[in-house]
Write an enzyme that holds these catalytic residues in place. Structure first.
Site, PDB file in Angstrom:
ATOM      1  N   GLU A   1      -9.736   1.296  -3.156  1.00 45.68           N
ATOM      2  CA  GLU A   1      -9.483   1.356  -4.610  1.00 45.68           C
ATOM      3  C   GLU A   1     -10.681   0.854  -5.409  1.00 45.68           C
TER       4      GLU A   1
ATOM      5  N   ARG B   1      -4.802   0.362  -8.948  1.00 48.68           N
ATOM      6  CA  ARG B   1      -5.539  -0.921  -9.023  1.00 48.68           C
ATOM      7  C   ARG B   1      -4.723  -1.953  -9.791  1.00 48.68           C
TER       8      ARG B   1
ATOM      9  N   LEU C   1      -6.311   6.001 -10.052  1.00 50.94           N
ATOM     10  CA  LEU C   1      -6.796   4.722  -9.500  1.00 50.94           C
ATOM     11  C   LEU C   1      -6.534   3.568 -10.463  1.00 50.94           C
TER      12      LEU C   1
ATOM     13  N   SER D   1       0.834  -1.214   0.000  1.00 50.41           N
ATOM     14  CA  SER D   1       0.000   0.000   0.000  1.00 50.41           C
ATOM     15  C   SER D   1       0.857   1.247   0.000  1.00 50.41           C
TER      16      SER D   1
ATOM     17  N   ARG E   1       1.995 -30.964  10.126  1.00 52.32           N
ATOM     18  CA  ARG E   1       1.018 -31.176  11.207  1.00 52.32           C
ATOM     19  C   ARG E   1       0.351 -32.558  11.079  1.00 52.32           C
TER      20      ARG E   1
ATOM     21  N   LEU F   1      -4.688 -24.072   9.245  1.00 54.53           N
ATOM     22  CA  LEU F   1      -3.792 -23.861  10.381  1.00 54.53           C
ATOM     23  C   LEU F   1      -4.489 -24.057  11.730  1.00 54.53           C
TER      24      LEU F   1
HETATM   25  P1  TGC Z   1     -18.400   8.585 -14.559  1.00 54.92           P
HETATM   26  O1  TGC Z   1     -19.486   9.511 -15.016  1.00 54.92           O
HETATM   27  O2  TGC Z   1     -18.439   7.168 -14.972  1.00 54.92           O
HETATM   28  O3  TGC Z   1     -16.982   9.178 -15.015  1.00 54.92           O
HETATM   29  C1  TGC Z   1     -16.599  10.515 -14.727  1.00 54.92           C
HETATM   30  C2  TGC Z   1     -15.440  10.863 -15.641  1.00 54.92           C
HETATM   31  O4  TGC Z   1     -14.326  10.003 -15.358  1.00 54.92           O
HETATM   32  C3  TGC Z   1     -13.992   9.246 -16.535  1.00 54.92           C
HETATM   33  N1  TGC Z   1     -13.634   7.904 -16.082  1.00 54.92           N
HETATM   34  C4  TGC Z   1     -12.370   7.468 -16.038  1.00 54.92           C
HETATM   35  N2  TGC Z   1     -11.223   8.043 -16.388  1.00 54.92           N
HETATM   36  C5  TGC Z   1     -10.112   7.332 -16.234  1.00 54.92           C
HETATM   37  N3  TGC Z   1     -10.100   6.082 -15.732  1.00 54.92           N
HETATM   38  C6  TGC Z   1     -11.239   5.472 -15.358  1.00 54.92           C
HETATM   39  N4  TGC Z   1     -11.204   4.247 -14.842  1.00 54.92           N
HETATM   40  C7  TGC Z   1     -12.448   6.159 -15.498  1.00 54.92           C
HETATM   41  N5  TGC Z   1     -13.740   5.871 -15.227  1.00 54.92           N
HETATM   42  C8  TGC Z   1     -14.448   6.947 -15.591  1.00 54.92           C
HETATM   43  C9  TGC Z   1     -15.224   9.267 -17.391  1.00 54.92           C
HETATM   44  O5  TGC Z   1     -14.912   9.069 -18.739  1.00 54.92           O
HETATM   45  C10 TGC Z   1     -15.737  10.654 -17.120  1.00 54.92           C
HETATM   46  O6  TGC Z   1     -14.934  11.565 -17.852  1.00 54.92           O
HETATM   47  P2  TGC Z   1     -15.558  12.909 -18.479  1.00 54.92           P
HETATM   48  O7  TGC Z   1     -14.428  13.526 -19.246  1.00 54.92           O
HETATM   49  O8  TGC Z   1     -16.710  12.478 -19.327  1.00 54.92           O
HETATM   50  O9  TGC Z   1     -15.999  13.742 -17.314  1.00 54.92           O
HETATM   51  O10 TGC Z   1     -18.305   8.721 -12.990  1.00 54.92           O
HETATM   52  P3  TGC Z   1     -19.323   8.308 -11.837  1.00 54.92           P
HETATM   53  O11 TGC Z   1     -19.492   9.481 -10.935  1.00 54.92           O
HETATM   54  O12 TGC Z   1     -20.552   7.669 -12.420  1.00 54.92           O
HETATM   55  O13 TGC Z   1     -18.485   7.228 -10.982  1.00 54.92           O
HETATM   56  C11 TGC Z   1     -17.999   6.100 -11.539  1.00 54.92           C
HETATM   57  C12 TGC Z   1     -17.420   5.157 -10.463  1.00 54.92           C
HETATM   58  C13 TGC Z   1     -18.446   4.758  -9.426  1.00 54.92           C
HETATM   59  C14 TGC Z   1     -16.992   3.917 -11.193  1.00 54.92           C
HETATM   60  C15 TGC Z   1     -16.221   5.826  -9.791  1.00 54.92           C
HETATM   61  O14 TGC Z   1     -16.588   6.919  -9.090  1.00 54.92           O
HETATM   62  C16 TGC Z   1     -15.435   4.897  -8.898  1.00 54.92           C
HETATM   63  O15 TGC Z   1     -14.524   4.207  -9.386  1.00 54.92           O
HETATM   64  N6  TGC Z   1     -15.711   4.865  -7.570  1.00 54.92           N
HETATM   65  C17 TGC Z   1     -14.849   4.144  -6.618  1.00 54.92           C
HETATM   66  C18 TGC Z   1     -14.030   5.146  -5.846  1.00 54.92           C
HETATM   67  C19 TGC Z   1     -12.688   4.618  -5.473  1.00 54.92           C
HETATM   68  O16 TGC Z   1     -12.153   3.675  -6.034  1.00 54.92           O
HETATM   69  N7  TGC Z   1     -12.055   5.285  -4.535  1.00 54.92           N
HETATM   70  C20 TGC Z   1     -10.702   4.942  -4.156  1.00 54.92           C
HETATM   71  C21 TGC Z   1     -10.091   6.005  -3.284  1.00 54.92           C
HETATM   72  S1  TGC Z   1      -8.339   5.947  -3.180  1.00 54.92           S
HETATM   73  C22 TGC Z   1      -8.031   4.539  -2.329  1.00 54.92           C
HETATM   74  O17 TGC Z   1      -8.846   3.750  -1.987  1.00 54.92           O
HETATM   75  C23 TGC Z   1      -6.615   4.320  -2.019  1.00 54.92           C
HETATM   76  S2  TGC Z   1      -6.263   2.910  -1.101  1.00 54.92           S
HETATM   77  C24 TGC Z   1      -4.617   3.071  -1.199  1.00 54.92           C
HETATM   78  C25 TGC Z   1      -3.812   1.977  -0.703  1.00 54.92           C
HETATM   79  O18 TGC Z   1      -3.515   1.971   0.518  1.00 54.92           O
HETATM   80  O19 TGC Z   1      -3.351   1.139  -1.539  1.00 54.92           O
HETATM   81  P1  FAD Z   2     -19.317   3.095   0.800  1.00 54.65           P
HETATM   82  O1  FAD Z   2     -19.084   3.760  -0.503  1.00 54.65           O
HETATM   83  O2  FAD Z   2     -20.201   3.768   1.798  1.00 54.65           O
HETATM   84  O3  FAD Z   2     -19.856   1.639   0.529  1.00 54.65           O
HETATM   85  C1  FAD Z   2     -20.419   0.815   1.544  1.00 54.65           C
HETATM   86  C2  FAD Z   2     -20.991  -0.438   0.883  1.00 54.65           C
HETATM   87  O4  FAD Z   2     -21.996  -0.046  -0.073  1.00 54.65           O
HETATM   88  C3  FAD Z   2     -19.930  -1.198   0.085  1.00 54.65           C
HETATM   89  O5  FAD Z   2     -20.171  -2.579   0.153  1.00 54.65           O
HETATM   90  C4  FAD Z   2     -20.159  -0.717  -1.331  1.00 54.65           C
HETATM   91  O6  FAD Z   2     -19.706  -1.632  -2.326  1.00 54.65           O
HETATM   92  C5  FAD Z   2     -21.668  -0.584  -1.338  1.00 54.65           C
HETATM   93  N1  FAD Z   2     -22.116   0.313  -2.408  1.00 54.65           N
HETATM   94  C6  FAD Z   2     -21.881   1.645  -2.554  1.00 54.65           C
HETATM   95  N2  FAD Z   2     -22.413   2.090  -3.693  1.00 54.65           N
HETATM   96  C7  FAD Z   2     -22.994   1.034  -4.296  1.00 54.65           C
HETATM   97  C8  FAD Z   2     -23.710   0.844  -5.510  1.00 54.65           C
HETATM   98  N3  FAD Z   2     -23.928   1.846  -6.364  1.00 54.65           N
HETATM   99  N4  FAD Z   2     -24.184  -0.401  -5.780  1.00 54.65           N
HETATM  100  C9  FAD Z   2     -23.946  -1.449  -4.953  1.00 54.65           C
HETATM  101  N5  FAD Z   2     -23.274  -1.338  -3.787  1.00 54.65           N
HETATM  102  C10 FAD Z   2     -22.804  -0.105  -3.476  1.00 54.65           C
HETATM  103  N6  FAD Z   2      -9.298   6.676   0.134  1.00 54.65           N
HETATM  104  C11 FAD Z   2      -8.497   7.660  -0.377  1.00 54.65           C
HETATM  105  O7  FAD Z   2      -8.967   8.602  -0.993  1.00 54.65           O
HETATM  106  N7  FAD Z   2      -7.153   7.612  -0.200  1.00 54.65           N
HETATM  107  C12 FAD Z   2      -6.532   6.612   0.472  1.00 54.65           C
HETATM  108  O8  FAD Z   2      -5.298   6.608   0.597  1.00 54.65           O
HETATM  109  C13 FAD Z   2      -7.345   5.580   1.027  1.00 54.65           C
HETATM  110  N8  FAD Z   2      -6.778   4.590   1.766  1.00 54.65           N
HETATM  111  C14 FAD Z   2      -7.583   3.678   2.409  1.00 54.65           C
HETATM  112  C15 FAD Z   2      -7.008   2.771   3.299  1.00 54.65           C
HETATM  113  C16 FAD Z   2      -7.813   1.876   3.984  1.00 54.65           C
HETATM  114  C17 FAD Z   2      -7.193   0.928   4.966  1.00 54.65           C
HETATM  115  C18 FAD Z   2      -9.203   1.841   3.742  1.00 54.65           C
HETATM  116  C19 FAD Z   2     -10.072   0.843   4.459  1.00 54.65           C
HETATM  117  C20 FAD Z   2      -9.779   2.743   2.885  1.00 54.65           C
HETATM  118  C21 FAD Z   2      -8.972   3.686   2.215  1.00 54.65           C
HETATM  119  N9  FAD Z   2      -9.538   4.663   1.366  1.00 54.65           N
HETATM  120  C22 FAD Z   2      -8.742   5.659   0.829  1.00 54.65           C
HETATM  121  C23 FAD Z   2     -10.982   4.762   1.236  1.00 54.65           C
HETATM  122  C24 FAD Z   2     -11.581   3.733   0.270  1.00 54.65           C
HETATM  123  O9  FAD Z   2     -11.293   4.040  -1.044  1.00 54.65           O
HETATM  124  C25 FAD Z   2     -13.098   3.698   0.528  1.00 54.65           C
HETATM  125  O10 FAD Z   2     -13.265   3.071   1.778  1.00 54.65           O
HETATM  126  C26 FAD Z   2     -13.843   2.959  -0.571  1.00 54.65           C
HETATM  127  O11 FAD Z   2     -13.811   3.681  -1.774  1.00 54.65           O
HETATM  128  C27 FAD Z   2     -15.309   2.682  -0.171  1.00 54.65           C
HETATM  129  O12 FAD Z   2     -15.918   3.814   0.353  1.00 54.65           O
HETATM  130  P2  FAD Z   2     -16.710   3.743   1.755  1.00 54.65           P
HETATM  131  O13 FAD Z   2     -15.811   3.091   2.738  1.00 54.65           O
HETATM  132  O14 FAD Z   2     -17.187   5.112   2.042  1.00 54.65           O
HETATM  133  O15 FAD Z   2     -17.896   2.762   1.499  1.00 54.65           O
END
Ligand code: TGC
Ligand code: FAD
Length: 407
Positions: A386, A266, A262, A114, A291, A361
């Site tokens: 992610e 990912r 992302l 991470s 074991r 285990l």
């Molecule tokens: P949507 O309308 O589909 O798209 C908005 C704009 O984004 C473009 N787009 C992308 N561009 C690049 N790569 C992709 N994979 C893309 N997917 C969509 C799209 O073309 C559009 O562009 P434009 O120019 O037309 O404006 O957006 P939506 O609001 O319907 O949301 C789509 C959805 C749900 C798939 C997206 O919001 C999503 O992936 N949600 C999940 C959020 C997430 O992954 N958060 C992660 C936070 S960071 C983290 O967790 C770090 S953990 C770190 C660690 O410790 O390893």
């Molecule tokens: P929610 O979005 O509230 O989701 C809760 C539940 O509802 C999930 O099961 C989800 O799949 C479900 N759900 C939501 N929407 C839908 C839908 N449309 N249809 C069906 N099911 C749905 N974020 C950062 O920005 N930067 C970081 O560095 C980062 N690091 C992280 C490190 C850790 C250890 C953890 C646990 C999280 C981290 N995150 C970070 C945040 C992470 O990306 C979010 O936790 C993740 O995107 C989910 O958001 P949420 O926890 O608010 O859950």
């Protein structure tokens, strides 16, 4: 008590030598042969680093909730930070090489992978892809060297899966900006020197480089985590943080900015999860051969063999998938939906392998003397961050039906 970490175990090696010509239980499909010399060398170097520097201490770090910050410059020296980016002190390796490094790091612990994912794909990549030349020169070389640590703030308390609903704002003030709001669950948040913060502006969502010593910036570690304990996860708060005109990433607007980052992270997770799964499989295999119950190794029981085979197949299939998508990335044919496929498949596989390994285990499986429950708990976070498994399912659903579940 034996402390099994990812690696090669004598007993398995002995069994293998007894039946020459048969597949290696630790590389059943001989996937190693699909790597070229440079990839093998890099993989072995990172594996050695994990074996020497991570494996002996990780259970204690996890137990104590400590991220091993001392490792950061060492990872920089090995070229692991920003490793697949070109120029600015970065190693400029292939995407497959970056993936293989993630596999080895996560075989050690998801928290270590991470750190590298966030530094490389979420903090350095946006500067590299969307920053000005001046921003790249200022920030990337010290980040590649591990002298500066970055974090990535997208998620907020009320916007996780739906980052477009964020409420953090950056408003114009003179030539510069003023930032207000907060971010939640931010990896590296309390140890970072700079945060990449995504905020709403009059011109849509924008990314900002925010030095963490800015007045009005605070980071608070999130306590009582039962997952990713050897990783810092924090809440960031911005109260009238004043930023210069050179803080905004000039070359991207909208949600595609953070979503592009992302894709990068990912991709690393798709490879990394295979490492965690491999560590669990190896641990369970070695344990089951040693074991004995009912006067026989538990590995001789049909139910145990079924579990071991399913784990072995999961690990091999996961690695083949990661390698295939990695090769596609290097030849320029990878779509973002392929990355969704990889994260979705391999993290679910790894979590399943970890849970099965835990059962083999027995009671020992719930202790930190073995890596399995640590990986299992870590993978619960990896399954959620992610993009949750459900979000990846729906992106894939849209890819094959043409119908969005989100709008
Ligand atoms: P949507 O309308 O589909 O798209 C908005 C704009 O984004 C473009 N787009 C992308 N561009 C690049 N790569 C992709 N994979 C893309 N997917 C969509 C799209 O073309 C559009 O562009 P434009 O120019 O037309 O404006 O957006 P939506 O609001 O319907 O949301 C789509 C959805 C749900 C798939 C997206 O919001 C999503 O992936 N949600 C999940 C959020 C997430 O992954 N958060 C992660 C936070 S960071 C983290 O967790 C770090 S953990 C770190 C660690 O410790 O390893
Ligand atoms: P929610 O979005 O509230 O989701 C809760 C539940 O509802 C999930 O099961 C989800 O799949 C479900 N759900 C939501 N929407 C839908 C839908 N449309 N249809 C069906 N099911 C749905 N974020 C950062 O920005 N930067 C970081 O560095 C980062 N690091 C992280 C490190 C850790 C250890 C953890 C646990 C999280 C981290 N995150 C970070 C945040 C992470 O990306 C979010 O936790 C993740 O995107 C989910 O958001 P949420 O926890 O608010 O859950």
């Amino acid at each position: 008590m034996a402390t099994h970490v990812s690696g090669r175990f004598d007993r398995i090696a002995v069994i293998h030598e007894l039946v020459p010509g048969q597949p290696d239980p630790l590389d059943f499909l001989a996937i190693d042969l699909l790597l070229d010399g440079e990839e093998t060398l890099l993989r072995d170097t990172v594996r050695q680093f994990v074996s020497d520097k991570v494996a002996p201490h990780i259970a204690d770090w996890w137990d104590e909730g400590l991220f091993p910050r001392d490792l950061v410059p060492q990872m920089g020296e090995l070229g692991l930070l920003g490793m697949h980016l070109e120029g600015y002190g970065c190693a400029g390796t292939s995407a497959v090489a970056y993936g293989l490094a993630c596999t080895e790091l996560e075989a050690g612990d998801s928290g270590i992978r991470s750190f590298v994912s966030v530094q490389t794909s979420l903090a350095m990549y946006p500067i590299w892809a969307f920053g000005s030349e001046q921003q790249k020169r200022r920030w990337l070389p010290p980040m590649a060297a591990g002298e500066l640590i970055g974090c990535f703030g997208l998620t907020e308390v009320d916007s996780g899966s739906d980052p477009g609903a964020m409420t953090t704002t950056a408003a114009r003030k003179g030539e510069g900006w003023v930032l207000n709001g907060s971010k939640m669950w931010i990896t590296n948040g309390s140890i970072a020197d700079l945060a990449i913060v995504w905020a709403m502006t009059d011109d849509g969502m924008c990314g900002f480089i925010v030095p963490t010593d800015s007045e009005g910036f605070s980071a608070t570690p999130i306590k009582r985590k039962m997952s990713l304990r050897a990783s810092d996860t924090s809440e960031l708060v911005f109260t009238d943080v004043e930023l210069g005109p050179d803080s905004i990433l000039p070359n991207v607007r909208g949600l595609k900015g953070p979503l592009s980052c992302l894709n990068e992270a990912r991709f690393g997770i798709m490879f990394g999860a295979v490492g965690a799964a491999r560590s669990c499989y190896e641990s369970a295999l070695a344990y089951s051969i040693d074991r004995e119950q009912f006067g026989r190794p538990i590995a001789s029981f049909q139910l145990t063999q079924k579990k071991l085979v399913e784990m072995m197949v999961g690990v091999n299939n996961g690695m083949l998938l990661a390698l295939h998508l990695g090769r596609k990335r290097d030849e320029g044919t990878l779509a973002s939906e392929h990355v969704n496929y990889g994260k979705y498949t391999n993290v679910a596989m790894a979590l399943g392998v970890a849970r099965e390994a835990r059962t083999i285990l027995g009671a020992n499986g719930i202790t930190l003397d073995y890596p399995v429950i640590r990986h299992m708990n870590n993978l619960e976070s990896v399954y959620t961050y992610e993009g949750t498994n459900e979000i990846h399912t729906l992106i894939l659903g849209e890819a094959i039906t043409g119908l969005s579940a989100f709008t």
